[in-house]
Motif scaffolding. Structure first.
Motif, PDB file in Angstrom:
ATOM      1  N   ILE A   1      89.636 -62.437   4.632  1.00 39.78           N
ATOM      2  CA  ILE A   1      88.453 -61.627   4.308  1.00 39.78           C
ATOM      3  C   ILE A   1      88.216 -61.623   2.807  1.00 39.78           C
ATOM      4  O   ILE A   1      87.089 -61.789   2.333  1.00 39.78           O
ATOM      5  N   VAL A   2      89.307 -61.430   2.050  1.00 33.21           N
ATOM      6  CA  VAL A   2      89.178 -61.424   0.588  1.00 33.21           C
ATOM      7  C   VAL A   2      88.701 -62.784   0.091  1.00 33.21           C
ATOM      8  O   VAL A   2      87.846 -62.878  -0.798  1.00 33.21           O
ATOM      9  N   LYS A   3      89.219 -63.852   0.688  1.00 31.08           N
ATOM     10  CA  LYS A   3      88.851 -65.204   0.254  1.00 31.08           C
ATOM     11  C   LYS A   3      87.381 -65.503   0.530  1.00 31.08           C
ATOM     12  O   LYS A   3      86.651 -65.984  -0.345  1.00 31.08           O
ATOM     13  N   TYR A   4      86.938 -65.210   1.760  1.00 34.82           N
ATOM     14  CA  TYR A   4      85.576 -65.589   2.146  1.00 34.82           C
ATOM     15  C   TYR A   4      84.525 -64.584   1.686  1.00 34.82           C
ATOM     16  O   TYR A   4      83.332 -64.776   1.951  1.00 34.82           O
ATOM     17  N   THR A   5      84.946 -63.531   1.038  1.00 37.27           N
ATOM     18  CA  THR A   5      83.984 -62.654   0.342  1.00 37.27           C
ATOM     19  C   THR A   5      84.023 -62.924  -1.160  1.00 37.27           C
ATOM     20  O   THR A   5      83.486 -62.134  -1.942  1.00 37.27           O
ATOM     21  N   TRP A   6      84.665 -64.015  -1.560  1.00 44.03           N
ATOM     22  CA  TRP A   6      84.702 -64.495  -2.941  1.00 44.03           C
ATOM     23  C   TRP A   6      85.273 -63.449  -3.910  1.00 44.03           C
ATOM     24  O   TRP A   6      84.773 -63.264  -5.025  1.00 44.03           O
ATOM     25  N   LEU A   7      86.342 -62.779  -3.461  1.00 45.66           N
ATOM     26  CA  LEU A   7      86.967 -61.767  -4.310  1.00 45.66           C
ATOM     27  C   LEU A   7      88.251 -62.270  -4.957  1.00 45.66           C
ATOM     28  O   LEU A   7      88.815 -61.573  -5.811  1.00 45.66           O
ATOM     29  N   LEU A   8      88.728 -63.444  -4.562  1.00 40.52           N
ATOM     30  CA  LEU A   8      89.974 -63.955  -5.119  1.00 40.52           C
ATOM     31  C   LEU A   8      89.867 -64.093  -6.637  1.00 40.52           C
ATOM     32  O   LEU A   8      88.819 -64.459  -7.170  1.00 40.52           O
ATOM     33  N   ASN A   9      90.994 -63.811  -7.309  1.00 41.79           N
ATOM     34  CA  ASN A   9      91.089 -63.919  -8.771  1.00 41.79           C
ATOM     35  C   ASN A   9      90.128 -62.976  -9.506  1.00 41.79           C
ATOM     36  O   ASN A   9      89.733 -63.238 -10.639  1.00 41.79           O
ATOM     37  N   SER A  10      89.754 -61.884  -8.842  1.00 41.19           N
ATOM     38  CA  SER A  10      88.941 -60.862  -9.501  1.00 41.19           C
ATOM     39  C   SER A  10      89.612 -59.502  -9.334  1.00 41.19           C
ATOM     40  O   SER A  10      90.421 -59.295  -8.417  1.00 41.19           O
ATOM     41  N   ILE A  11      89.264 -58.573 -10.205  1.00 39.68           N
ATOM     42  CA  ILE A  11      89.850 -57.236 -10.147  1.00 39.68           C
ATOM     43  C   ILE A  11      89.501 -56.533  -8.841  1.00 39.68           C
ATOM     44  O   ILE A  11      90.252 -55.683  -8.352  1.00 39.68           O
ATOM     45  N   TRP A  12      88.375 -56.926  -8.229  1.00 36.47           N
ATOM     46  CA  TRP A  12      87.932 -56.263  -6.999  1.00 36.47           C
ATOM     47  C   TRP A  12      88.826 -56.591  -5.809  1.00 36.47           C
ATOM     48  O   TRP A  12      88.865 -55.824  -4.842  1.00 36.47           O
ATOM     49  N   SER A  13      89.527 -57.711  -5.859  1.00 34.59           N
ATOM     50  CA  SER A  13      90.449 -58.029  -4.764  1.00 34.59           C
ATOM     51  C   SER A  13      91.614 -57.051  -4.717  1.00 34.59           C
ATOM     52  O   SER A  13      92.283 -56.914  -3.683  1.00 34.59           O
ATOM     53  N   LEU A  14      91.892 -56.368  -5.816  1.00 36.93           N
ATOM     54  CA  LEU A  14      92.971 -55.389  -5.867  1.00 36.93           C
ATOM     55  C   LEU A  14      92.502 -53.987  -5.498  1.00 36.93           C
ATOM     56  O   LEU A  14      93.324 -53.098  -5.299  1.00 36.93           O
ATOM     57  N   ILE A  15      91.185 -53.787  -5.401  1.00 37.00           N
ATOM     58  CA  ILE A  15      90.630 -52.452  -5.210  1.00 37.00           C
ATOM     59  C   ILE A  15      89.923 -52.293  -3.869  1.00 37.00           C
ATOM     60  O   ILE A  15      90.208 -51.361  -3.107  1.00 37.00           O
ATOM     61  N   LEU A  16      89.004 -53.205  -3.558  1.00 37.58           N
ATOM     62  CA  LEU A  16      88.146 -53.033  -2.392  1.00 37.58           C
ATOM     63  C   LEU A  16      88.876 -53.082  -1.047  1.00 37.58           C
ATOM     64  O   LEU A  16      88.507 -52.339  -0.135  1.00 37.58           O
ATOM     65  N   PRO A  17      89.918 -53.935  -0.849  1.00 35.77           N
ATOM     66  CA  PRO A  17      90.597 -53.922   0.456  1.00 35.77           C
ATOM     67  C   PRO A  17      91.210 -52.567   0.812  1.00 35.77           C
ATOM     68  O   PRO A  17      91.360 -52.253   1.998  1.00 35.77           O
ATOM     69  N   GLY A  18      91.552 -51.763  -0.158  1.00 36.80           N
ATOM     70  CA  GLY A  18      92.101 -50.431   0.114  1.00 36.80           C
ATOM     71  C   GLY A  18      91.219 -49.330  -0.423  1.00 36.80           C
ATOM     72  O   GLY A  18      91.709 -48.295  -0.875  1.00 36.80           O
ATOM     73  N   ALA A  19      89.901 -49.540  -0.373  1.00 39.28           N
ATOM     74  CA  ALA A  19      88.965 -48.596  -0.982  1.00 39.28           C
ATOM     75  C   ALA A  19      88.985 -47.238  -0.305  1.00 39.28           C
ATOM     76  O   ALA A  19      88.687 -46.219  -0.936  1.00 39.28           O
ATOM     77  N   VAL A  20      89.331 -47.194   0.990  1.00 34.94           N
ATOM     78  CA  VAL A  20      89.368 -45.918   1.719  1.00 34.94           C
ATOM     79  C   VAL A  20      90.790 -45.661   2.207  1.00 34.94           C
ATOM     80  O   VAL A  20      91.164 -46.088   3.300  1.00 34.94           O
ATOM     81  N   PRO A  21      91.624 -44.983   1.414  1.00 32.22           N
ATOM     82  CA  PRO A  21      92.974 -44.636   1.873  1.00 32.22           C
ATOM     83  C   PRO A  21      92.906 -43.521   2.912  1.00 32.22           C
ATOM     84  O   PRO A  21      92.649 -42.363   2.589  1.00 32.22           O
ATOM     85  N   VAL A  22      93.103 -43.889   4.171  1.00 29.99           N
ATOM     86  CA  VAL A  22      92.851 -42.965   5.277  1.00 29.99           C
ATOM     87  C   VAL A  22      93.799 -41.767   5.241  1.00 29.99           C
ATOM     88  O   VAL A  22      93.398 -40.634   5.545  1.00 29.99           O
TER      89      VAL A  22
END
Length: 293
Positions: free
Chosen positions: A132-153
């Motif tokens: 998901i991170v790869k095909y949303t073009w987030l690799l090697n960006s700061i957003w790959s470290l933030i958006l996958p866990g944007a909602v800590p349930v």
């Protein structure tokens, strides 16, 4: 005035001793790491270091701090914490507020509660998340470290329970005065819930600062590593080809253990500096979500 009985005095003494012991358990490893980082390599190798530095030296810190890669990773981690905490807390607050309502006020509440709870129990796994991170073009960006866990349930559930404890009369009186849901959230719920929010800020900040594995997965370029990933990569291997002559000479004066200790202690400093400012809220929020109507 309450008179302290012998039993009460004994109870207080036992409590004090217990908490002193707990404090020592937490502080001794930190002091030991600091002492090791300030000691010479020969003293550390000989096992002479305990809670005080032996043959005091700052060579380990000198070696770590003169590397521009260290400061680049440090800035990336600061950026990650600032963006990550802001986005996480915004998502948590916006999700917890409607889910704290009764079913008569929010008819789809049960569905969304289970929707979020399932994500706590089941995960798609590392490979699907990477895809998901790869095909949303987030690799090697700061957003790959933030958006996958944007909602800590888990944090959302804690804050949701805290919101449930806010008296409904406050919300009803605000409705009578013409306030909408967003105004009620930002003018009533958030100010009342500052201890809970500050507690979650501490949890989120520590989580982002200490995280290293996602940086290793999502960053193919070492120049984009956050601090913990950078430190972990150095602990695994030291690339002497990229060292200057001065760095190589300095490396001969320190050992792998003193270098690791210096890096670990430096990584702790930002959290240790921030925590005292949030401590009063953190203590007040220790009963987070425990009060129910």
């Amino acid at each position: 005035m309450v008179t302290k009985t012998p039993a009460r005095r004994a109870f207080n003494v036992v409590n004090i001793l217990f908490f002193v012991l707990c404090s020592a358990v937490c502080l001794v490893p930190i002091i030991y790491i600091l002492s090791m980082s300030l000691s010479s390599s020969t003293a550390v190798s000989a096992g002479k270091v305990t809670l005080f530095p032996v043959e005091f030296t700052l060579k380990s810190y000198e070696y770590v701090l003169q590397k521009k890669e260290f400061w680049s990773a440090f800035i990336i981690s600061i950026e990650r914490v600032l963006l990550g905490v802001g986005i996480n807390m915004l998502m948590v607050i916006l999700a917890a507020f409607p889910l704290s309502k009764q079913k008569k006020d929010f008819s789809s509440r049960t569905f969304f509660v289970w929707f979020f709870m399932i994500t706590m129990l089941f995960s798609g796994g590392m490979i699907p998340t990477f895809m998901i991170v790869k095909y949303t073009w987030l690799l090697n960006s700061i957003w790959s470290l933030i958006l996958p866990g944007a909602v800590p349930v888990f944090n959302m559930v804690l804050l949701m329970n805290f919101f449930k404890a806010v008296p409904r009369e406050l919300e009803e009186s605000a409705f009578i005065d013409g306030a909408g849901y967003f105004r009620i959230l930002f003018k009533i719920y958030i100010p009342i819930s500052l201890p809970a929010i500050a507690t979650l800020v501490v949890f989120t900040m520590v989580s982002h600062w200490n995280s290293w594995f996602d940086g290793m997965i999502y960053m193919s370029d070492a120049r984009n590593y956050p601090l913990q990933t950078y430190l972990q990569s150095i602990l695994v291997s030291t690339n002497t080809k990229l060292m200057t002559k001065a760095q190589a000479e300095l490396l001969r004066l320190i050992s792998d253990r003193t270098l690791k200790a210096a890096q670990v202690f430096i990584a702790m400093i930002p959290i240790l500096l921030v925590y005292p400012f949030l401590q009063k809220y953190f203590v007040a929020g220790m009963t987070l979500g425990s009060v129910k109507e």
